[in-house]
Design a protein around this motif. Structure first.
Motif, mmCIF file in Angstrom:
data_model
loop_
_atom_site.group_PDB
_atom_site.id
_atom_site.type_symbol
_atom_site.label_atom_id
_atom_site.label_comp_id
_atom_site.label_asym_id
_atom_site.label_seq_id
_atom_site.Cartn_x
_atom_site.Cartn_y
_atom_site.Cartn_z
ATOM 1 N N LYS A 14 0.847 -1.182 0.000
ATOM 2 C CA LYS A 14 0.000 0.000 0.000
ATOM 3 C C LYS A 14 0.887 1.238 0.000
ATOM 4 C CE LYS A 14 -4.107 -1.970 0.477
ATOM 5 N NZ LYS A 14 -5.228 -1.772 -0.479
ATOM 6 N N LYS A 15 0.269 2.364 -0.222
ATOM 7 C CA LYS A 15 0.977 3.640 -0.179
ATOM 8 C C LYS A 15 0.197 4.589 0.705
ATOM 9 C CE LYS A 15 2.760 7.313 -3.189
ATOM 10 N NZ LYS A 15 2.857 7.792 -4.590
ATOM 11 N N ILE A 16 0.896 5.288 1.595
ATOM 12 C CA ILE A 16 0.217 6.199 2.514
ATOM 13 C C ILE A 16 -0.304 7.418 1.755
ATOM 14 C CG2 ILE A 16 2.181 7.654 3.215
ATOM 15 C CD1 ILE A 16 -0.390 6.115 5.625
ATOM 16 N N ARG A 17 -1.495 7.851 2.137
ATOM 17 C CA ARG A 17 -2.057 9.077 1.567
ATOM 18 C C ARG A 17 -2.226 10.155 2.618
ATOM 19 N NH1 ARG A 17 -7.308 8.681 -0.066
ATOM 20 N NH2 ARG A 17 -7.054 10.589 -1.285
ATOM 21 N N GLY A 18 -2.414 9.747 3.880
ATOM 22 C CA GLY A 18 -2.608 10.721 4.938
ATOM 23 C C GLY A 18 -3.270 10.085 6.138
ATOM 24 N N VAL A 19 -3.931 10.919 6.951
ATOM 25 C CA VAL A 19 -4.595 10.434 8.160
ATOM 26 C C VAL A 19 -5.943 11.135 8.325
ATOM 27 C CG1 VAL A 19 -2.389 9.998 9.328
ATOM 28 C CG2 VAL A 19 -3.569 12.194 9.692
ATOM 29 N N ARG A 20 -6.795 10.490 9.120
ATOM 30 C CA ARG A 20 -8.074 11.115 9.495
ATOM 31 C C ARG A 20 -8.115 11.235 11.016
ATOM 32 N NH1 ARG A 20 -11.324 8.277 6.702
ATOM 33 N NH2 ARG A 20 -11.951 9.812 5.138
ATOM 34 N N THR A 21 -8.557 12.379 11.520
ATOM 35 C CA THR A 21 -8.653 12.580 12.961
ATOM 36 C C THR A 21 -10.040 12.204 13.456
ATOM 37 O OG1 THR A 21 -9.397 14.875 12.816
ATOM 38 C CG2 THR A 21 -7.002 14.484 12.796
ATOM 39 N N GLU A 22 -10.203 12.212 14.769
ATOM 40 C CA GLU A 22 -11.468 11.825 15.384
ATOM 41 C C GLU A 22 -12.614 12.728 14.932
ATOM 42 O OE1 GLU A 22 -12.922 10.429 19.808
ATOM 43 O OE2 GLU A 22 -11.535 12.118 19.633
ATOM 44 N N SER A 23 -12.324 13.973 14.624
ATOM 45 C CA SER A 23 -13.367 14.916 14.190
ATOM 46 C C SER A 23 -13.799 14.696 12.748
ATOM 47 C CB SER A 23 -12.863 16.351 14.348
ATOM 48 O OG SER A 23 -11.825 16.613 13.408
ATOM 49 N N GLY A 24 -13.060 13.846 12.019
ATOM 50 C CA GLY A 24 -13.354 13.613 10.607
ATOM 51 C C GLY A 24 -12.484 14.426 9.670
ATOM 52 N N ALA A 25 -11.624 15.288 10.215
ATOM 53 C CA ALA A 25 -10.727 16.079 9.376
ATOM 54 C C ALA A 25 -9.699 15.167 8.713
ATOM 55 C CB ALA A 25 -10.019 17.136 10.211
ATOM 56 N N VAL A 26 -9.363 15.490 7.471
ATOM 57 C CA VAL A 26 -8.426 14.686 6.691
ATOM 58 C C VAL A 26 -7.182 15.516 6.395
ATOM 59 C CG1 VAL A 26 -8.030 13.503 4.507
ATOM 60 C CG2 VAL A 26 -10.228 13.258 5.676
ATOM 61 N N TYR A 27 -6.038 14.904 6.622
ATOM 62 C CA TYR A 27 -4.762 15.557 6.357
ATOM 63 C C TYR A 27 -3.970 14.652 5.413
ATOM 64 C CZ TYR A 27 -6.007 18.476 10.335
ATOM 65 O OH TYR A 27 -6.661 19.333 11.188
ATOM 66 N N TYR A 28 -3.608 15.185 4.264
ATOM 67 C CA TYR A 28 -2.889 14.414 3.253
ATOM 68 C C TYR A 28 -1.389 14.686 3.346
ATOM 69 C CZ TYR A 28 -7.491 13.736 1.144
ATOM 70 O OH TYR A 28 -8.802 13.404 0.927
ATOM 71 N N ALA A 29 -0.594 13.653 3.070
ATOM 72 C CA ALA A 29 0.864 13.809 3.037
ATOM 73 C C ALA A 29 1.474 12.605 2.339
ATOM 74 C CB ALA A 29 1.436 13.939 4.444
ATOM 75 N N GLU A 30 2.671 12.804 1.781
ATOM 76 C CA GLU A 30 3.393 11.702 1.143
ATOM 77 C C GLU A 30 4.096 10.812 2.162
ATOM 78 O OE1 GLU A 30 5.739 12.360 -2.424
ATOM 79 O OE2 GLU A 30 4.916 14.395 -2.529
ATOM 80 N N SER A 31 4.405 11.382 3.344
ATOM 81 C CA SER A 31 5.057 10.610 4.407
ATOM 82 C C SER A 31 4.321 10.821 5.716
ATOM 83 C CB SER A 31 6.521 11.041 4.584
ATOM 84 O OG SER A 31 7.323 10.633 3.493
ATOM 85 N N VAL A 32 4.120 9.723 6.450
ATOM 86 C CA VAL A 32 3.495 9.786 7.773
ATOM 87 C C VAL A 32 4.385 9.016 8.746
ATOM 88 C CG1 VAL A 32 1.524 9.078 9.191
ATOM 89 C CG2 VAL A 32 1.149 10.001 6.890
ATOM 90 N N ILE A 33 4.642 9.620 9.905
ATOM 91 C CA ILE A 33 5.467 8.982 10.936
ATOM 92 C C ILE A 33 4.602 8.713 12.158
ATOM 93 C CG2 ILE A 33 7.494 9.212 12.425
ATOM 94 C CD1 ILE A 33 8.519 11.318 10.357
ATOM 95 N N LEU A 34 4.555 7.460 12.592
ATOM 96 C CA LEU A 34 3.833 7.092 13.804
ATOM 97 C C LEU A 34 4.812 7.113 14.972
ATOM 98 C CD1 LEU A 34 1.686 4.079 12.510
ATOM 99 C CD2 LEU A 34 1.068 6.516 12.622
#
Length: 641
Positions: free
Chosen positions: A146-166
């Motif tokens: 798979k390829k990361i596209r971003g994250v979704r927060t509890e409020s439903g807001a979407v944040y897109y990025a090419e890299s995500v660090i947990l």
């Protein structure tokens, strides 16, 4: 309903020690970065011990600094006591440890993040990873990745990025426990992150349950320090950061104290083990072997009649004291009873109960040595989510994850630190290639080349790489080059300067219990004597130039340990031969005849990037490596990189 949508280059989930280093690295490299935290008041929080550094951990802090990270600078600004550990031993195991003002450490790090260009701080709980199918490389079959596209927060807001660090620390489905009390919170009662684990599982990521613990915090006014041994800081403080002016850290230091448990303490613990969630089965997670609770110590070491208790201040402006060495999950009444058996704590008042904390983390074998997930392009893991423990281990991983997340966006080759280059390299290599069933803690014994990986030479080892990456500026790199040139010139002078058998020289040798000279000797030959040093020869070295203490220390170490250093460098050269034999991480090892079934299974599971890494995988024998080396010669070149 329309929701918030924003786009960044890099997203960091978590703002603990890993998240801070990751976010700062990415932002300082010019990438638009956002860091999420469940509370902006918990940025760089120290939920457990109030110190930075220690045996082997001090090496990591120095390496983080040498690469351009922040932890060393931050502790230099906020420490209240500093010590060089193991100073009576060789330089390979010397390690700085500094007691921090916990609140000030957090404030200073938050201030740094808030004033870093390209960096946005956002308080929100990330609950979902957004991915898409990754396109296969040209000429290859479609990948299952798979390829990361971003994250979704509890409020439903979407944040897109090419890299995500947990970098979620101990917050994933966290549960704090003592006695019969169990609360679904993160450390210090902070909000847990309860939803992201489900998204990880949906993406096929293997999750584990680990636990750690912390001792009670007690009221300073209720302690009788006269019954304890006072512990002072070093008379001369050495800073963590290579950029800190040593004069600025020569401060009046706070004291710590040492006391001990006794048989009364142990009897109370043994009588109440049935009430301990650690032994009753209430706690499911696996705890750290090298940082056990006091219950664990009493059970596992029944022959010990006492255990150390370090009483440490939490800061300059609080009466809270930390009881190091007595972490526990026993009920509150038992905690009060056992603490009050310890000399000096007979009338102690608890401010915060000791507790154990359980949390979700991943199996780090799912990561490459770059800390990128094998199954999801652009997703990285850093810190305690990777199954490690400790602020310093987290910071080292966070820095590398931040660098590689940024380089992925920039379409640059990602960085892998070798075991021969850094303690951070040892740490990450152990995590991604070995089977770890408990929280991983760095120790000097884990580093095969520790004579080369000293804390004093971290800048020489890693600052050129930091400069190449872009986290070290021109001025700092120039100063390093000047320092190394000064060391080289002085070593050459000592190797070529011969002193005779004058009375002054012979008297000096007698003073240090050293054999007198029968003929001339070079200054370097005298420095190599165990009882002598570069500093000791000062009075008979008429042409000695003025050198900084840092340069003089390097001269002394490099001359005194020259033979050992050369021998270890030869070992490293052999190591590099295997590390430089690259493997294709997508290769199917079932194609190689002669490999044992277990080796095929492990190699396909771990997907090593080199013969060296393959040789360190549990279940892959030296015979398997020999088969693999032979097979490489006959396999078409396009199968390997």
């Amino acid at each position: 309903m329309a929701g918030t949508e924003e786009r960044y280059d890099v997203i960091v989930v978590g703002a603990g020690h890993a998240g801070c280093e990751a976010a700062l690295a990415a932002a300082r490299l010019g990438l638009e970065t956002i860091v999420f935290t469940v509370s902006v008041d918990s940025i760089a929080l120290m939920p457990c011990n109030p110190n930075i550094g220690g045996s082997s951990k001090g090496h990591i802090v120095r390496e983080v600094d040498a690469l351009g990270g922040e932890m060393g600078k931050n502790i230099d600004k906020t420490f209240i006591q500093s010590k060089m550990l193991n100073s009576s031993k060789g330089p390979a195991v010397h390690s700085l440890r500094a007691q921090a003002d916990k609140q000030e450490y957090t404030r200073q790090m938050r201030r740094t993040l808030e004033n870093t260009q390209h960096l946005t701080i956002r308080q929100a709980e990330v609950c979902e990873l957004l991915t898409e199918d990754a396109a296969g490389e040209e000429g290859r079959e479609k990948t299952d990745r798979k390829k990361i596209r971003g994250v979704r927060t509890e409020s439903g807001a979407v944040y897109y990025a090419e890299s995500v660090i947990l970098a979620t620390g101990v917050y994933l489905k966290a549960r704090c426990i003592y006695g019969e009390v169990s609360t679904c919170t993160g450390p210090n009662g902070l909000q847990a992150a309860n939803k992201l684990t489900d998204s990880l599982l949906e993406h096929g990521i293997r999750v584990r349950r680990f636990k750690t613990g912390t001792p009670a915090r007690v009221d300073r006014r209720s302690i009788d320090f006269s019954k304890m041994e006072e512990q002072f800081g070093d008379e001369k403080v050495i800073p963590f950061s290579f950029t800190t002016d040593p004069l600025t850290v020569q401060i009046e230091q706070a004291s710590c104290w040492l006391t001990y448990t006794n048989e009364k303490t142990h009897a109370i613990i043994r009588a109440n083990l049935h009430r301990s969630p650690l032994f009753s089965g209430t706690i499911e997670g696996t705890g750290p072997r090298y940082c056990p609770s006091i219950e664990d110590k009493v059970v596992k070491f029944p022959d010990k009649d006492r255990h150390q208790v370090f009483v440490e201040p939490e800061g300059n402006y609080t009466n809270e004291m930390y009881l190091g060495g007595m972490s526990s999950s026993l009920p509150e009444d038992v905690q009060v009873a056992m603490y009050r058996t310890v000399p000096g704590l007979e009338h102690v008042r608890i401010v915060r109960n000791a507790y154990a904390i359980e949390y979700d983390c991943i199996d780090p074998n799912q990561l490459y040595a770059t800390l990128e997930f094998k199954a999801i392009e652009g997703l990285f893991g850093a810190g305690q989510i990777n199954g490690s423990s400790g602020y310093e281990e987290a910071a080292g991983q966070g820095l590398l994850a931040g660098i590689n997340a940024a380089r992925r966006v920039q379409k640059k080759e990602m960085i892998v630190l070798k075991r021969s280059e850094a303690y951070i390299g040892v740490l990450i290599d152990d995590l991604v290639t070995k089977e770890n069933y408990e929280p991983y803690r760095m120790m000097t014994s884990r580093a095969e080349y520790r004579l080369l990986l000293r804390q004093d030479n971290a800048d020489s080892r890693l600052t050129p790489l930091g400069y190449e990456i872009g986290l070290i500026d021109e001025e700092r790199y120039r100063k390093l080059c000047q320092k190394e040139e000064a060391v080289r010139k002085e070593i050459h002078r000592l190797e070529t300067t011969v002193i005779g058998v004058s009375k002054e020289v012979q008297d000096l040798l007698r003073q240090y219990g050293s054999t007198i000279l029968k003929s001339g000797a070079t200054l370097a030959e005298l420095v190599k004597r165990p009882e002598l040093s570069y500093e000791a020869l000062k009075c008979v070295d008429e042409d000695r130039p003025f050198l900084t203490e840092e340069v003089a220390n390097q001269v002394n170490i490099q001359i005194k340990y020259e033979g050992y250093i050369k021998r270890q460098q030869q070992q490293v050269n052999q190591f590099h031969k295997l590390e430089n034999r690259r493997l294709d991480p997508d290769f199917d090892y079932q194609q190689i005849r002669g490999l044992r079934r277990e080796a095929i299974q492990k190699l396909n599971q771990y997907k090593p990037i080199s013969i060296g890494q393959a040789s360190r995988i549990s279940g892959v024998s030296p015979a398997d490596i020999s088969v693999l080396l032979v097979a490489m010669e006959g396999i078409q070149k396009e199968c390997f990189t």
